[in-house]
Design a protein around this motif. Sequence first.
Motif, mmCIF file in Angstrom:
data_model
loop_
_atom_site.group_PDB
_atom_site.id
_atom_site.type_symbol
_atom_site.label_atom_id
_atom_site.label_comp_id
_atom_site.label_asym_id
_atom_site.label_seq_id
_atom_site.Cartn_x
_atom_site.Cartn_y
_atom_site.Cartn_z
ATOM 1 N N HIS A 1 30.052 139.589 90.726
ATOM 2 C CA HIS A 1 31.039 139.478 91.743
ATOM 3 C C HIS A 1 32.473 139.692 91.146
ATOM 4 O O HIS A 1 32.587 139.232 90.127
ATOM 5 N N LEU A 2 33.436 139.568 92.330
ATOM 6 C CA LEU A 2 34.753 139.849 91.834
ATOM 7 C C LEU A 2 35.820 138.580 92.120
ATOM 8 O O LEU A 2 36.989 138.931 92.102
ATOM 9 N N TRP A 3 35.324 137.506 92.200
ATOM 10 C CA TRP A 3 35.990 136.403 92.540
ATOM 11 C C TRP A 3 36.024 135.192 91.663
ATOM 12 O O TRP A 3 35.304 134.106 91.525
ATOM 13 N N PRO A 4 36.857 135.279 90.571
ATOM 14 C CA PRO A 4 36.981 134.295 89.280
ATOM 15 C C PRO A 4 37.352 132.953 90.029
ATOM 16 O O PRO A 4 38.262 133.156 90.948
ATOM 17 N N ALA A 5 37.000 132.052 89.242
ATOM 18 C CA ALA A 5 37.433 130.602 89.724
ATOM 19 C C ALA A 5 38.901 130.561 89.803
ATOM 20 O O ALA A 5 39.494 129.781 90.370
ATOM 21 N N GLY A 6 39.695 131.284 88.723
ATOM 22 C CA GLY A 6 40.739 130.991 88.592
ATOM 23 C C GLY A 6 41.682 131.561 89.493
ATOM 24 O O GLY A 6 42.661 130.682 90.299
ATOM 25 N N SER A 7 41.437 132.994 89.991
ATOM 26 C CA SER A 7 42.327 133.542 90.998
ATOM 27 C C SER A 7 41.710 133.468 92.359
ATOM 28 O O SER A 7 42.727 133.582 93.231
ATOM 29 N N SER A 8 40.508 133.200 92.441
ATOM 30 C CA SER A 8 39.958 133.408 94.154
ATOM 31 C C SER A 8 39.054 131.846 94.079
ATOM 32 O O SER A 8 37.934 131.990 94.177
ATOM 33 N N LYS A 9 39.746 130.848 93.980
ATOM 34 C CA LYS A 9 39.018 129.645 93.866
ATOM 35 C C LYS A 9 37.973 129.128 95.078
ATOM 36 O O LYS A 9 36.819 129.055 94.724
ATOM 37 N N GLN A 10 38.501 129.367 96.344
ATOM 38 C CA GLN A 10 37.918 129.108 97.376
ATOM 39 C C GLN A 10 36.462 130.209 97.563
ATOM 40 O O GLN A 10 35.456 129.559 97.731
ATOM 41 N N GLN A 11 36.933 131.299 97.399
ATOM 42 C CA GLN A 11 35.426 132.462 97.450
ATOM 43 C C GLN A 11 34.746 132.093 96.452
ATOM 44 O O GLN A 11 33.439 132.054 96.643
ATOM 45 N N ASN A 12 35.201 131.807 95.126
ATOM 46 C CA ASN A 12 34.181 131.505 94.121
ATOM 47 C C ASN A 12 33.338 130.112 94.364
ATOM 48 O O ASN A 12 31.969 130.430 94.209
ATOM 49 N N GLN A 13 34.048 129.238 95.103
ATOM 50 C CA GLN A 13 33.274 128.097 95.405
ATOM 51 C C GLN A 13 32.199 128.316 96.514
ATOM 52 O O GLN A 13 30.953 127.932 96.493
ATOM 53 N N ILE A 14 32.615 129.183 97.696
ATOM 54 C CA ILE A 14 31.538 129.456 98.368
ATOM 55 C C ILE A 14 30.304 130.250 97.897
ATOM 56 O O ILE A 14 29.321 130.085 98.030
ATOM 57 N N VAL A 15 30.453 131.265 97.224
ATOM 58 C CA VAL A 15 29.522 131.985 96.574
ATOM 59 C C VAL A 15 28.577 131.007 95.717
ATOM 60 O O VAL A 15 27.379 131.004 95.573
#
Lengths: 291, 437
Positions: free
Chosen positions: B44-58
């Motif tokens: 996927h394309l949501w790294p914890a750095g730039s897309s923190k919330q999305q990354n957390q949900i995933v």
Amino acid sequence: MNKVLSNKKVLALYITPALFLVLALIYIPIVQTGYYGLMKWNGIGEMDFIGLKNYKVLMKDALFWRSALHSFLLALFSAISLIGYLFISIILAGKIKGADLLRKIYLIPMLLASVAIAQLWMKIYHPSNGMLNTVLMASGIEDPPAWLADANLALYAIIIPIIWQYAGFYILIYYAALKNIPESLVEAARIDGASPWQIALKIKLPLIMNVIKVTIVLAVVGSLKYFDLIYVMTGGGPNGASEVMASYMYQKAFKGFDFGYASAIGFFLLVICLVVTYIIRRFTAANEDIY
Amino acid sequence: MPKKAHSFLLIAVMILAAALAGCSGNTDTASGENGSKKTIKFMHLWPAGSSKQQNQIVTDIIEQYEAEHEDVKIEVEVLENEQYKNKIKVLSSSNELPDVGFTWAAGYMTPFVKGSLFAELDDVLNDGLKESFVSGTTEAYALDGKSYGLPLELNIAPIYYNKEIFEKYNLDVPQTYSEFENAVKTLTDNGVAPIALGNKDRWTGSLWYMYLADRIGGAEVLNKAIDRSGSFEDPALVSAAEEIQNLVKENAFNKGYNGLSNDEGKAEFLNGNAAMYLMGTWELPNFTTNEEIPQDFRDSVGFFKFPTVDGGKGNIDSWVGGPGVGLFVAENSKVKDESKEFVKFFVEKWGEQSVEKAGVIPATKVDTGKVDLPDLYIDVLNELNKASSLTLFADVQMSASVAETHLNLIQSLFGNEVKPADYAKQHEEALKAEEGN
């Protein structure tokens, strides 16, 4: 050590890994690129063999030739800038105070990552609150240009940081070459009454001529295949105004999904670089050859 | 001494050989059955750095799934957007796609589908999942009547505006295009940049063009030009291009917009230099919950619908937008059934959490009564329910090479380097050439 290195089998053993690496990472991909260049291929599905059609299209592709022109402009400016670097190096090598510090200052841009340099210069060129335009506006110019957004200026605005980026590299090479000139030669000339200007022009320059030739090739070929700052700073825009051959190839491959055509561009770029290198060598190989 | 040198060199060679072997060593164990556990490779394309919330949900969803399915292990690889796109290209050329990954709709997806790299997902959709999607979203992931992706996001593009600036100059929210032009004039007269735009990225300018085309010629005119049931030289599409150049002439956009990235253009709006900003609803967190942006500013942001043009055929409730990323399952996956089950689970869980936790509007329907959201979100979600039509972003609708032409032409149009008639003509030629293939 000498004994080991005179054993042919051992030599072969040691050369093989490097040879293998060069073959696998450079020559095989070149052959492959040449092969893909004969295909119509979007990078995903089946390849169709279309012969030289990609190259025929390429010859008539105005956008490609425009980017080629930009590449050659960049090469020209890089080559001209070498004169400046040479001049600086001669001064630095001439035992002036603080030469060591100055040399380090010139070298620092080379240590920065390309992307960092790009970000730095994008801040400088920012149309409303960039350093450059702030200064221009403060000095009374009401409507300074929007550097990277102006189709007439974007290319030149990028050439400046590219030249700046490599200054340290060439200065370092020239500096080292100049330091290698035996002190006795300079001393002898001085005793014979040569002026510093004559020493530089008639003794130092001819002695480092081979190094100068190498740097010309490096600068020109490096410029022809240049990519990084352009990709980050403008992406080749606005509308191709700062596109160079390598960035055009990238656009075609990864944005336009036309890998066949992009491979043809890549292969053609290689041919151009080889031809240019050969020409430069021909013109500069006046006395002593090193290839 | 010679002996010592010899062994030293030999060791160096062996280290090199070992490093080389390491490069190609572990490709086979990664996918498929691994002992008794099955492994699903997921990119996927949501790294914890730039897309923190999305990354957390995933991460949460994956943990939950693994807890419920003890025989499945999910192996995650994360890359940032552009790198992700490049890597997917490279992987697909050697047919090594991950079992589950992200894709974009329509034009982006088509070559992958035609190359039989994506699995059909109709069985998953018809398993009761279809009803939970907002209508029009799954269609963007269908080709020849079959679906190949499950959309996760839904975005529409309103014009955000700075209420403080509007109040200061006594401006009302424009309902018609002439009111909008008056607002632009008032703002430029007072030295405020009316519109923030970063057109180096080009699709940003395309949004403006698409809305003008929609408001002048109606929702279908651009779609028809692209699917070839119409022409790009339609008078409405030409006059939309003329309107863009009128805006440019009136200095409606911030200085140097053609050389600024979207983020730099956005900065002009965020620091109050520009009064309006046309952008997708993915920006909503910045105007509501993002603590890094001053509260004062967030409170002063409102949005309005793109005004109607006098005499135009467009409806004010027609939006430019569409589904963002979606999930695909690889056709040659060794764990296809498990992967399909996983994407279904993912979509359901994502729909429950994404808007509340990450501010991302999911492509599945959201019950506004049930979630606790800032007003701006509720307003947007309500507008979405009223939407009369949704026009997919032009560069997503088009095939990759036509999209490149379109985006370059947009930049020239905004840079006054191409005449509106030629702009339309070059589009028409690119679309025609594509049709011939």
